[in-house]
Design an enzyme around this catalytic site. Structure first.
Site, mmCIF file in Angstrom:
data_model
loop_
_atom_site.group_PDB
_atom_site.id
_atom_site.type_symbol
_atom_site.label_atom_id
_atom_site.label_comp_id
_atom_site.label_asym_id
_atom_site.label_seq_id
_atom_site.Cartn_x
_atom_site.Cartn_y
_atom_site.Cartn_z
ATOM 1 N NE ARG A 141 -0.039 24.307 -31.400
ATOM 2 C CZ ARG A 141 0.687 23.351 -32.007
ATOM 3 N NH1 ARG A 141 0.858 22.177 -31.439
ATOM 4 N NH2 ARG A 141 1.232 23.589 -33.166
ATOM 5 C CE1 TYR A 142 -2.414 23.518 -25.732
ATOM 6 C CE2 TYR A 142 -0.060 23.099 -25.878
ATOM 7 C CZ TYR A 142 -1.363 22.667 -26.030
ATOM 8 O OH TYR A 142 -1.610 21.403 -26.483
ATOM 9 N NE ARG A 145 0.793 24.076 -21.534
ATOM 10 C CZ ARG A 145 -0.491 24.380 -21.712
ATOM 11 N NH1 ARG A 145 -0.910 25.599 -21.488
ATOM 12 N NH2 ARG A 145 -1.320 23.470 -22.155
ATOM 13 C CB CYS A 154 17.554 11.962 -30.742
ATOM 14 S SG CYS A 154 16.137 13.038 -30.566
ATOM 15 C CB CYS A 158 11.840 7.258 -31.983
ATOM 16 S SG CYS A 158 12.580 7.329 -30.359
ATOM 17 C CB CYS A 161 10.681 10.896 -34.849
ATOM 18 S SG CYS A 161 11.032 12.596 -34.344
ATOM 19 N NE ARG A 163 8.677 18.848 -32.014
ATOM 20 C CZ ARG A 163 8.614 18.620 -30.705
ATOM 21 N NH1 ARG A 163 9.647 18.171 -30.064
ATOM 22 N NH2 ARG A 163 7.520 18.876 -30.052
ATOM 23 C CG ASP A 320 1.356 13.534 -33.464
ATOM 24 O OD1 ASP A 320 0.230 13.563 -32.933
ATOM 25 O OD2 ASP A 320 2.363 14.065 -32.954
ATOM 26 C CG ASP A 357 -0.387 17.535 -30.298
ATOM 27 O OD1 ASP A 357 -1.086 18.569 -30.360
ATOM 28 O OD2 ASP A 357 0.787 17.537 -29.877
ATOM 29 C CE LYS A 364 1.235 17.576 -25.627
ATOM 30 N NZ LYS A 364 1.737 18.927 -25.962
HETATM 31 C C1 LIG Z 1 2.753 19.442 -25.532
HETATM 32 C C2 LIG Z 1 3.075 20.867 -25.742
HETATM 33 C C3 LIG Z 1 3.205 21.729 -24.648
HETATM 34 C C4 LIG Z 1 3.024 21.270 -23.227
HETATM 35 O O1 LIG Z 1 1.717 20.847 -23.018
HETATM 36 P P1 LIG Z 1 1.247 20.309 -21.577
HETATM 37 O O2 LIG Z 1 -0.133 19.779 -21.808
HETATM 38 O O3 LIG Z 1 1.264 21.511 -20.652
HETATM 39 O O4 LIG Z 1 2.207 19.276 -21.160
HETATM 40 C C5 LIG Z 1 3.500 23.043 -24.911
HETATM 41 N N1 LIG Z 1 3.651 23.503 -26.175
HETATM 42 C C6 LIG Z 1 3.493 22.696 -27.237
HETATM 43 C C7 LIG Z 1 3.640 23.251 -28.596
HETATM 44 C C8 LIG Z 1 3.222 21.341 -27.055
HETATM 45 O O5 LIG Z 1 3.084 20.540 -28.113
#
Ligand SMILES: *Cc1c(COP(=O)(O)O)cnc(C)c1O
Length: 394
Positions: A141-142, A145, A154, A158, A161, A163, A320, A357, A364
């Site tokens: 997404r980002y 990362r 798990c 929870c 959850c 997911r 969420d 989120d 986020k």
């Molecule tokens: C939360 C998340 C991350 C990590 O986000 P940070 O703000 O860097 O902790 C990376 N990818 C996805 C899809 C996420 O939901």
């Protein structure tokens, strides 16, 4: 560190021999030997995480030997078959109040019929992870990362959850680890890999090591982290061997998931201390949950207790809008007010970032009290934590 397990087993044995069962309780965990279904379990078995997983509680009949199930819970269990199935490690079951269905530990683990009420705006996949999926089990997404889902299992499912569409589902489309790793290898922009699930600590040491080794071999991956709740729900899983593996491929940051100060038991403290002693940086993510941690004094206590065990509070998540979780959701204003009551009033290290989120996959988004009242021609009107106003001129 070496004989901490021995000491623990000894103290459990001693306690078992002197304790007298009492009806009304104010302190937890309950000594497991007082519970009829665990009375023949040896301390060595209890400390064995494989035993804990094998003997996890999945059925109404087992659960009713530990707690007095309400009709709402019985209905919840009946309807959860196959969908985010019930799974409660024996360890966690000793933290549940047998007589109080509102128990903060119990509500996170035992489904209620409220999970089957679907509210407006709730979704199956609110954060659109499936849409942003680059391979089965990889969310990109980002820019820099990725989120790598290592397993859909798990130790405990929870009830809040996010997911739940995939977690604990026997017939879920399997993740493709090979494709995910190929994707990371071929994308030089990915410098941060977050391994989550499910819970990566459900994997056997060898399997986890294999994944860590493969990710570490990718030269452009400089930051590696694991998202896990197992140190909280099944602290017995945190063995010296696991800590050694994490250290070997380190630095690996761990994001834990703590929701209430009652989760920080002596046994959990011991597991967390082992990780910290192995040099593993620890953070905690907390989900804001109605009736569980939606009061500022509970959150403050949780954050203080986390700092005491060397865990840095990282995020508080707005719950969420995933289908069947309305009974856990608070207004966003509740979260903002919690931050208002933390920031300035206590150590900055005890103040996590409150995030929503974004539904639809926006990522986020931090939501915070407003401290900047106005800004004009280099003149800023600010307010401090006591509500007093100050001017900053640049
Ligand atoms: C939360 C998340 C991350 C990590 O986000 P940070 O703000 O860097 O902790 C990376 N990818 C996805 C899809 C996420 O939901």
């Amino acid at each position: 560190m070496g004989n901490s397990q021995e000491v623990l087993i000894k103290s459990q044995t001693e306690r078992a021999s002197v304790s007298t069962p009492s009806r009304r309780r104010s302190s937890f965990p309950i000594d497991y030997s007082e519970l009829a279904i665990f009375k023949d379990v040896s301390p060595l078995e209890w400390e064995d995480w494989h035993w804990q997983i094998k003997n996890s509680i999945h059925s109404k009949d087992q659960l009713s030997q530990i707690i007095q199930l309400t009709p709402q819970e019985q209905e919840g269990i009946r309807r959860s078959k196959g969908r985010l199935a019930v799974s409660i490690p024996p360890y966690w079951s000793t933290l549940m109040d047998p007589e109080d269905a509102q128990c903060v530990i119990r509500r996170q683990a035992v489904p209620s019929d409220e999970e089957f009420k679907i509210s407006p705006h709730e979704m199956v996949d609110p954060c659109a992870e499936d849409r942003d999926s680059a391979a089965p089990g990889l969310v990109h997404r980002y820019p820099d990362r990725v989120l790598l889902l290592a397993t859909e299992q798990c130790a405990m499912y929870c009830r809040h959850c996010t997911r739940r569409r995939m977690v604990g589902e026997k017939d879920h489309k399997p993740f493709d680890l090979k494709k995910s790793l190929d994707y990371i290898r071929s994308n030089r922009k990915v410098r941060d890999v977050l391994i989550s699930g499910g819970d990566p600590f459900m994997l056997e040491d060898e399997k986890l090591e294999e994944i860590l080794q493969q990710v570490r071999e990718i030269s452009h991956v400089e930051f590696l982290r694991i998202g896990t709740r197992i140190p909280v729900t099944l602290p017995q899983r945190i063995t010296e061997n696991l800590a050694r593996i994490l250290k070997k491929y380190g630095p690996i940051w761990i994001s834990l998931h703590f929701n209430h100060p009652r989760e920080i038991t002596k046994r959990v403290r011991q597991a967390i201390e082992m990780l910290a002693d192995y040099g593993i940086p620890l953070g905690s993510q907390t989900v804001l949950l109605k009736g569980i941690n939606d009061k500022p004094y509970i959150m403050r206590k949780l954050m203080h207790e986390l700092l005491k065990i060397r865990v840095r509070p990282y995020y508080i998540y707005q719950c969420d809008p995933v289908k069947g979780t309305a009974h856990f959701r608070t207004p966003v204003a509740t979260g903002i007010n919690i931050i208002e009551k933390l920031r300035g009033h206590t150590s900055g290290y005890a103040v996590p970032t409150y995030v929503v989120d974004a539904p639809g996959g926006g990522g986020k988004i931090p939501v915070s009290p407003n401290y900047l009242l106005s800004q004009d021609k280099g003149k800023y009107i600010l307010r401090n934590y006591k509500g007093k106003m100050y001017t900053y001129i640049e």
